[in-house]
Design an enzyme around this catalytic site. Sequence first.
Site, PDB file in Angstrom:
ATOM      1  N   ASP A 325      -0.082   4.345   0.869  1.00  0.00           N
ATOM      2  CA  ASP A 325      -1.133   4.074  -0.088  1.00  0.00           C
ATOM      3  C   ASP A 325      -2.259   3.389   0.695  1.00  0.00           C
ATOM      4  O   ASP A 325      -2.023   2.868   1.784  1.00  0.00           O
ATOM      5  CB  ASP A 325      -0.555   3.115  -1.134  1.00  0.00           C
ATOM      6  CG  ASP A 325      -1.481   2.918  -2.307  1.00  0.00           C
ATOM      7  OD1 ASP A 325      -2.152   3.883  -2.684  1.00  0.00           O
ATOM      8  OD2 ASP A 325      -1.515   1.799  -2.844  1.00  0.00           O
ATOM      9  N   ASP A 525       2.600  -0.805  -2.522  1.00  0.00           N
ATOM     10  CA  ASP A 525       2.719  -2.232  -2.823  1.00  0.00           C
ATOM     11  C   ASP A 525       3.808  -2.533  -3.842  1.00  0.00           C
ATOM     12  O   ASP A 525       4.036  -3.664  -4.195  1.00  0.00           O
ATOM     13  CB  ASP A 525       1.374  -2.845  -3.220  1.00  0.00           C
ATOM     14  CG  ASP A 525       0.717  -2.046  -4.319  1.00  0.00           C
ATOM     15  OD1 ASP A 525       1.438  -1.332  -5.027  1.00  0.00           O
ATOM     16  OD2 ASP A 525      -0.513  -2.126  -4.450  1.00  0.00           O
ATOM     17  N   ASP A 529       3.041   1.694  -7.555  1.00  0.00           N
ATOM     18  CA  ASP A 529       3.461   2.883  -6.816  1.00  0.00           C
ATOM     19  C   ASP A 529       4.904   3.251  -7.089  1.00  0.00           C
ATOM     20  O   ASP A 529       5.472   4.091  -6.396  1.00  0.00           O
ATOM     21  CB  ASP A 529       3.321   2.649  -5.311  1.00  0.00           C
ATOM     22  CG  ASP A 529       1.897   2.320  -4.948  1.00  0.00           C
ATOM     23  OD1 ASP A 529       1.007   3.017  -5.446  1.00  0.00           O
ATOM     24  OD2 ASP A 529       1.698   1.374  -4.191  1.00  0.00           O
TER      25      ASP A 529
HETATM   26  P1  ADP Z   1      -5.934   3.471  -4.501  1.00  0.00           P
HETATM   27  O1  ADP Z   1      -5.408   4.851  -4.472  1.00  0.00           O
HETATM   28  O2  ADP Z   1      -6.810   3.211  -3.346  1.00  0.00           O
HETATM   29  O3  ADP Z   1      -4.873   2.443  -4.667  1.00  0.00           O
HETATM   30  P2  ADP Z   1      -6.623   3.491  -7.374  1.00  0.00           P
HETATM   31  O4  ADP Z   1      -5.794   4.685  -7.686  1.00  0.00           O
HETATM   32  O5  ADP Z   1      -6.200   2.194  -7.941  1.00  0.00           O
HETATM   33  O6  ADP Z   1      -6.926   3.362  -5.805  1.00  0.00           O
HETATM   34  O7  ADP Z   1      -8.110   3.773  -7.925  1.00  0.00           O
HETATM   35  C1  ADP Z   1      -8.809   4.914  -7.520  1.00  0.00           C
HETATM   36  C2  ADP Z   1     -10.313   4.757  -7.754  1.00  0.00           C
HETATM   37  O8  ADP Z   1     -10.594   4.642  -9.144  1.00  0.00           O
HETATM   38  C3  ADP Z   1     -10.893   3.512  -7.132  1.00  0.00           C
HETATM   39  O9  ADP Z   1     -11.250   3.709  -5.791  1.00  0.00           O
HETATM   40  C4  ADP Z   1     -12.126   3.279  -8.003  1.00  0.00           C
HETATM   41  O10 ADP Z   1     -13.184   4.106  -7.575  1.00  0.00           O
HETATM   42  C5  ADP Z   1     -11.683   3.748  -9.369  1.00  0.00           C
HETATM   43  N1  ADP Z   1     -11.217   2.634 -10.204  1.00  0.00           N
HETATM   44  C6  ADP Z   1      -9.953   2.393 -10.591  1.00  0.00           C
HETATM   45  N2  ADP Z   1      -9.883   1.300 -11.354  1.00  0.00           N
HETATM   46  C7  ADP Z   1     -11.159   0.805 -11.443  1.00  0.00           C
HETATM   47  C8  ADP Z   1     -11.758  -0.319 -12.075  1.00  0.00           C
HETATM   48  N3  ADP Z   1     -11.042  -1.200 -12.794  1.00  0.00           N
HETATM   49  N4  ADP Z   1     -13.077  -0.504 -11.927  1.00  0.00           N
HETATM   50  C9  ADP Z   1     -13.804   0.352 -11.213  1.00  0.00           C
HETATM   51  N5  ADP Z   1     -13.311   1.425 -10.594  1.00  0.00           N
HETATM   52  C10 ADP Z   1     -12.015   1.671 -10.701  1.00  0.00           C
HETATM   53 MG    MG Z   2      -3.088   1.201  -5.282  1.00  0.00          MG
END
Ligand code: ADP
Ligand code: MG
Length: 638
Positions: A325, A525, A529
């Site tokens: 991740d 984490d 996940d």
């Molecule tokens: P990662 O795969 O890096 O762990 P996430 O799946 O949590 O990321 O989120 C993917 C994308 O969705 C983020 O990069 C962001 O652009 C958007 N996103 C998710 N949650 C939020 C939030 N609370 N506020 C703004 N953008 C968000």
């Molecule tokens: Mg994540």
Amino acid sequence: MFALLLAAEHLLLPPLETAEGPGSAPASPALYAGIAIKLLYLVPYFIVGHDVIRKCFIGIKNKQLFDESFLMTLATVGAFGCGEFEEAVAVMLFYQVGEFFQSYAVGKSRGAISDLMDIAPEFANRENEDGSTEVIEPDDIEVGDILIVKPGERIPTDALVVEGHGLINTAALTGESVPREVKEGESVISGCINGDTLLKVQAVKEYDDSTVMQILELVENAASRKSETESFITRFAKYYTPIVVIAAVALAFIPPLISGNFTAEFSKWLLRACTFLVISCPCALVISVPLAFFGGIGAASKEGVLVKGSNFLEQMSMLDTIVTDKTGTLTEGKFSVSYMEAAGEMDTDELIRYAAAAESGSTHPIASAITEACKKPYPPSKIKDTQVQAGGGVKAIVGRDEIIVGKKSYLEEQGIETEDTLADAAGTHCYVARNGKYIGTIVVSDKPKANAKEAISAMLKAGVKHVVMLTGDSESVASSVASELGITDYRAELLPQDKVNVAEEMLSVIKASTKGKGKLAFIGDGINDAPVLSIADVGIAMGSLGSDAAIEAADVVIMDDNLTRIPKVMKIASRTIGISRMNIVFALFVKFACLILGAAGIANMWVAVFADVGVAVICILNSMRMLIKDNEQLKVQN
Ligand code: ADP
Ligand code: MG
């Protein structure tokens, strides 16, 4: 049975020639003295071997016929039957010496692992209501008790600091050598050693539920999840022993029958058959292979990595692909706002106020960056109907306006056009809309962990073929993080469900291309996940010390956030497998050679004892290397 009868015959009946010899006198006193001396051999035999014989009978009663005690009893009774009294006693004696050594070695390794981990507190100082303190057993701690931890003492249970601040040493639990700073209101976990100041803490868990106990239990139970290598040995012993017994019976009867002179030849072949049985005892493998895994799991614990079973340790040595991740795993997971641009008449102060209001209901790391950057937040009473879209963004009603914050595709899904005036700014772009109209962009950024690059190159060096990053973040952020860390393969803009699909697809590709030999690990984490963690061959959770959820979901838990521990554990795993294989090859080779020599009548009972006990002792010593110096070597190499 037959051997027993034969033994009785040997003891009770004088040799044939004497009894029926022409003109022989009635048996002489000397003859009876000889028999008495031979009978005397039964005394040491029973003293040395009574428990083996007992185990043999218990085995027969429980229909678990073919174990070591059975082989040993059969072989020694057979030796008696052939008149080899000294050998019968000696075999039993050496077998018992070997057994003693084995149980000593196993006990010692268990001890070594607890020493290695050395995390269990021995006592606690409880402060009573009248201000006096008393020393109590960790078991007697109750939730809410105020405990005094003096400088240099171990924190007895998971607790909250109520007074004092200082540095605590978490090395025994996390492998991390830099002490951690704690102050009032922060939580501390059991097993850490207090630094130079006095801490007053309040217990939040009973000792039985504390982190130390969880870890110790995990390590103990780890042995019950068998690796392929171990189950192979168990299966092998199950078929091997009966086959050996049948071969021995055949060896005792067939050659004398063929020779045509059964009575003359039988006792010679019976002795060979007994030798054959002693040699064939599989105990070297049955004990030394699990011992090597036990040592490997212990060595990993010392690195601050909990491996929940021998099977997972084994798979760590077979990793073909590591999928990780991004946020919080490869990067710090601590975002901060780096750029802002408001569209139209909006100004940035107003923009961030709206965004922060919507984000106040989200727990995403991006949300905390945005709320922290806002100096004049809306009062919570003005914010309602917050909807969080995992991997997309967040929506809420602020005052009378509907505010949306999220990634481009999330806004587009709702028919909102965005602008890219900050397209060049590195970081994650969060687009903000009010009542369906784009009002600006907030760029947040996170930085890769200091040692992530080093960890990834070490993984590749340790034999992993691909490291793949999966992220919900945009293509541009994903590619810049990937190139900074030396990752060639990444997938961006994935929703949480897409991550599971990608991982499943990769699993089947790997399975097909490596014929099931290559394994896939996922590092995450441990909280959001969980689905991917559980479908991966090995699910590795990061930095979740004290978090029950992660300890539950993952197969391997890295106690601090340090990715460089993964290649180290891969090395420990390969070493464990190497030692087990070495033992298997060595034991089978020696035994096979001795079996042939035994059947041919070249190897006697003494060689047989070496092939059994000697080989077992050598294999066990070999396995114990896993516990001793190799861990130091691993440290120096890295
Ligand atoms: P990662 O795969 O890096 O762990 P996430 O799946 O949590 O990321 O989120 C993917 C994308 O969705 C983020 O990069 C962001 O652009 C958007 N996103 C998710 N949650 C939020 C939030 N609370 N506020 C703004 N953008 C968000
Ligand atoms: Mg994540």
